[in-house]
Design a protein around this motif. Structure first.
Motif, PDB file in Angstrom:
ATOM      1  N   PRO A  73      -5.809 -10.810  -8.667  1.00  0.00           N
ATOM      2  CA  PRO A  73      -5.115 -11.860  -9.132  1.00  0.00           C
ATOM      3  C   PRO A  73      -5.547 -12.152 -10.895  1.00  0.00           C
ATOM      4  N   PRO A  74      -4.613 -12.662 -11.528  1.00  0.00           N
ATOM      5  CA  PRO A  74      -3.049 -13.005 -11.246  1.00  0.00           C
ATOM      6  C   PRO A  74      -2.255 -11.827 -11.617  1.00  0.00           C
ATOM      7  N   ARG A  75      -2.905 -10.541 -11.818  1.00  0.00           N
ATOM      8  CA  ARG A  75      -2.123  -9.473 -12.506  1.00  0.00           C
ATOM      9  C   ARG A  75      -1.643  -8.512 -11.880  1.00  0.00           C
ATOM     10  N   ARG A  76      -2.183  -8.344 -10.571  1.00  0.00           N
ATOM     11  CA  ARG A  76      -1.785  -6.758 -10.096  1.00  0.00           C
ATOM     12  C   ARG A  76      -1.838  -6.696  -8.304  1.00  0.00           C
ATOM     13  N   ILE A  77      -0.864  -6.403  -7.713  1.00  0.00           N
ATOM     14  CA  ILE A  77      -0.814  -6.020  -6.429  1.00  0.00           C
ATOM     15  C   ILE A  77      -0.449  -4.691  -6.144  1.00  0.00           C
ATOM     16  N   VAL A  78      -1.021  -3.917  -5.360  1.00  0.00           N
ATOM     17  CA  VAL A  78      -0.901  -2.450  -5.064  1.00  0.00           C
ATOM     18  C   VAL A  78      -0.563  -2.536  -3.363  1.00  0.00           C
ATOM     19  N   GLU A  79       0.879  -1.670  -3.015  1.00  0.00           N
ATOM     20  CA  GLU A  79       1.000  -1.727  -1.745  1.00  0.00           C
ATOM     21  C   GLU A  79       0.987  -0.186  -1.470  1.00  0.00           C
ATOM     22  N   ARG A  80       0.558   0.163  -0.294  1.00  0.00           N
ATOM     23  CA  ARG A  80       0.608   1.481   0.440  1.00  0.00           C
ATOM     24  C   ARG A  80       1.789   1.524   1.124  1.00  0.00           C
ATOM     25  N   ASN A  81       2.692   2.353   1.162  1.00  0.00           N
ATOM     26  CA  ASN A  81       3.740   2.490   2.140  1.00  0.00           C
ATOM     27  C   ASN A  81       4.013   3.984   2.491  1.00  0.00           C
ATOM     28  N   VAL A  82       3.929   3.688   4.126  1.00  0.00           N
ATOM     29  CA  VAL A  82       4.198   5.258   4.822  1.00  0.00           C
ATOM     30  C   VAL A  82       5.457   5.129   5.636  1.00  0.00           C
ATOM     31  N   SER A  83       6.078   6.516   5.624  1.00  0.00           N
ATOM     32  CA  SER A  83       7.326   6.497   6.375  1.00  0.00           C
ATOM     33  C   SER A  83       7.462   7.746   6.725  1.00  0.00           C
ATOM     34  N   ALA A  84       8.578   8.286   7.467  1.00  0.00           N
ATOM     35  CA  ALA A  84       8.834   9.711   7.608  1.00  0.00           C
ATOM     36  C   ALA A  84       7.704  10.145   8.375  1.00  0.00           C
ATOM     37  N   GLY A  85       7.066   9.727   9.522  1.00  0.00           N
ATOM     38  CA  GLY A  85       6.124  10.041  10.277  1.00  0.00           C
ATOM     39  C   GLY A  85       4.708  10.354   9.438  1.00  0.00           C
ATOM     40  N   GLY A  86       4.463   9.681   8.320  1.00  0.00           N
ATOM     41  CA  GLY A  86       3.474  10.012   7.431  1.00  0.00           C
ATOM     42  C   GLY A  86       3.698  11.189   6.336  1.00  0.00           C
ATOM     43  N   ARG A  87       4.872  11.644   6.479  1.00  0.00           N
ATOM     44  CA  ARG A  87       5.368  12.585   5.398  1.00  0.00           C
ATOM     45  C   ARG A  87       5.492  12.144   4.063  1.00  0.00           C
ATOM     46  N   ARG A  88       5.981  10.625   4.067  1.00  0.00           N
ATOM     47  CA  ARG A  88       6.247  10.105   2.988  1.00  0.00           C
ATOM     48  C   ARG A  88       5.258   9.089   2.466  1.00  0.00           C
ATOM     49  N   VAL A  89       4.428   8.997   1.607  1.00  0.00           N
ATOM     50  CA  VAL A  89       3.404   8.091   1.371  1.00  0.00           C
ATOM     51  C   VAL A  89       3.547   7.770  -0.363  1.00  0.00           C
ATOM     52  N   ALA A  90       3.605   6.369  -0.383  1.00  0.00           N
ATOM     53  CA  ALA A  90       3.957   5.833  -1.918  1.00  0.00           C
ATOM     54  C   ALA A  90       3.050   4.674  -1.951  1.00  0.00           C
ATOM     55  N   HIS A  91       3.066   4.393  -3.396  1.00  0.00           N
ATOM     56  CA  HIS A  91       2.380   3.212  -3.664  1.00  0.00           C
ATOM     57  C   HIS A  91       3.194   2.281  -4.434  1.00  0.00           C
ATOM     58  N   GLY A  92       3.495   1.135  -4.060  1.00  0.00           N
ATOM     59  CA  GLY A  92       4.273   0.366  -4.893  1.00  0.00           C
ATOM     60  C   GLY A  92       3.335  -0.738  -5.565  1.00  0.00           C
ATOM     61  N   THR A  93       3.463  -0.960  -7.078  1.00  0.00           N
ATOM     62  CA  THR A  93       2.491  -1.473  -7.750  1.00  0.00           C
ATOM     63  C   THR A  93       3.315  -2.837  -8.693  1.00  0.00           C
ATOM     64  N   TYR A  94       2.936  -4.018  -8.224  1.00  0.00           N
ATOM     65  CA  TYR A  94       3.488  -5.112  -9.073  1.00  0.00           C
ATOM     66  C   TYR A  94       2.553  -5.307 -10.084  1.00  0.00           C
ATOM     67  N   THR A  95       2.955  -5.533 -11.434  1.00  0.00           N
ATOM     68  CA  THR A  95       2.053  -5.973 -12.500  1.00  0.00           C
ATOM     69  C   THR A  95       2.797  -7.287 -13.194  1.00  0.00           C
ATOM     70  N   VAL A  96       1.833  -8.216 -13.274  1.00  0.00           N
ATOM     71  CA  VAL A  96       2.504  -9.196 -14.006  1.00  0.00           C
ATOM     72  C   VAL A  96       1.619  -9.415 -15.313  1.00  0.00           C
ATOM     73  N   GLU A  97       2.673  -9.466 -16.245  1.00  0.00           N
ATOM     74  CA  GLU A  97       1.978  -9.727 -17.834  1.00  0.00           C
ATOM     75  C   GLU A  97       2.491 -10.990 -18.242  1.00  0.00           C
ATOM     76  N   PRO A  98       1.446 -11.568 -19.052  1.00  0.00           N
ATOM     77  CA  PRO A  98       1.810 -12.868 -19.588  1.00  0.00           C
ATOM     78  C   PRO A  98       2.741 -12.495 -20.927  1.00  0.00           C
ATOM     79  N   LEU A  99       3.607 -13.255 -21.374  1.00  0.00           N
ATOM     80  CA  LEU A  99       4.544 -13.487 -22.279  1.00  0.00           C
ATOM     81  C   LEU A  99       4.281 -14.651 -23.027  1.00  0.00           C
ATOM     82  N   SER A 100       4.970 -14.922 -24.199  1.00  0.00           N
ATOM     83  CA  SER A 100       4.607 -16.334 -24.726  1.00  0.00           C
ATOM     84  C   SER A 100       5.575 -17.350 -24.188  1.00  0.00           C
ATOM     85  N   ALA A 101       5.053 -18.537 -24.293  1.00  0.00           N
ATOM     86  CA  ALA A 101       5.799 -19.917 -23.758  1.00  0.00           C
ATOM     87  C   ALA A 101       6.062 -20.006 -22.282  1.00  0.00           C
TER      88      ALA A 101
END
Length: 154
Positions: A73-101
């Motif tokens: 917090p408050p910058r990053r969340i990483v998810e692990r995704n598994v599908s296709a009987g474990g043959r497909r594994v991926a990471h989904g990463t949300y990054t939140v960066e501050p901007l002005s105003a």
């Protein structure tokens, strides 16, 4: 396979964006155009929050197990995704960066750790499909953040 990254700027402070994204059940609101049948388990938010969903893309359906494996917090969340009987594994990463105003830039990166042969052979099509679906999700996320902020402010 090369990762797919999409971004969107929103008129919300990073803490507000992170607090919304941190709740796994909120993800259904902006991804249900291709992720359906949401079943959440584990803690509501943070590391260990889980969901099992049905992904429907390019005419194919697959059950996907999603688990938050990192929360910074408050910058990053990483998810692990598994599908296709474990043959497909991926990471989904949300990054939140501050901007002005009090604005933020939200970036989502989907990175394959392991992919089935068919995904690898069709990598350009798979990546384009994921980029399109996740781009739509980012636009829908921006709308959900606006809706969530107006409800919270009411």
């Amino acid at each position: 396979m090369r990762a797919v990254t999409v971004s969107i700027d929103v008129p919300h402070a990073p803490g507000r964006v992170y607090d919304f994204l941190d709740v796994m059940a909120h993800h259904e609101r902006f991804t249900d155009h291709y992720l359906t049948d949401w079943r959440c388990s584990g803690p509501e938010r943070g590391t260990g929050a889980r969901a099992t969903v049905t992904a429907a893309l390019a005419g194919a359906k697959a059950e996907v197990a999603i688990e938050v494996i990192e929360a910074d917090p408050p910058r990053r969340i990483v998810e692990r995704n598994v599908s296709a009987g474990g043959r497909r594994v991926a990471h989904g990463t949300y990054t939140v960066e501050p901007l002005s105003a009090g604005r933020s830039c939200i970036t989502f990166t989907y990175a394959w750790v392991r992919a089935p042969l068919a995904d690898r052979l069709l990598a350009p099509v798979v990546r384009a499909t994921m980029r399109r679906a996740n781009g739509t999700a980012m636009r829908r996320l921006a709308a959900e953040l606006d809706r969530h902020a107006s409800v919270a402010g009411a």
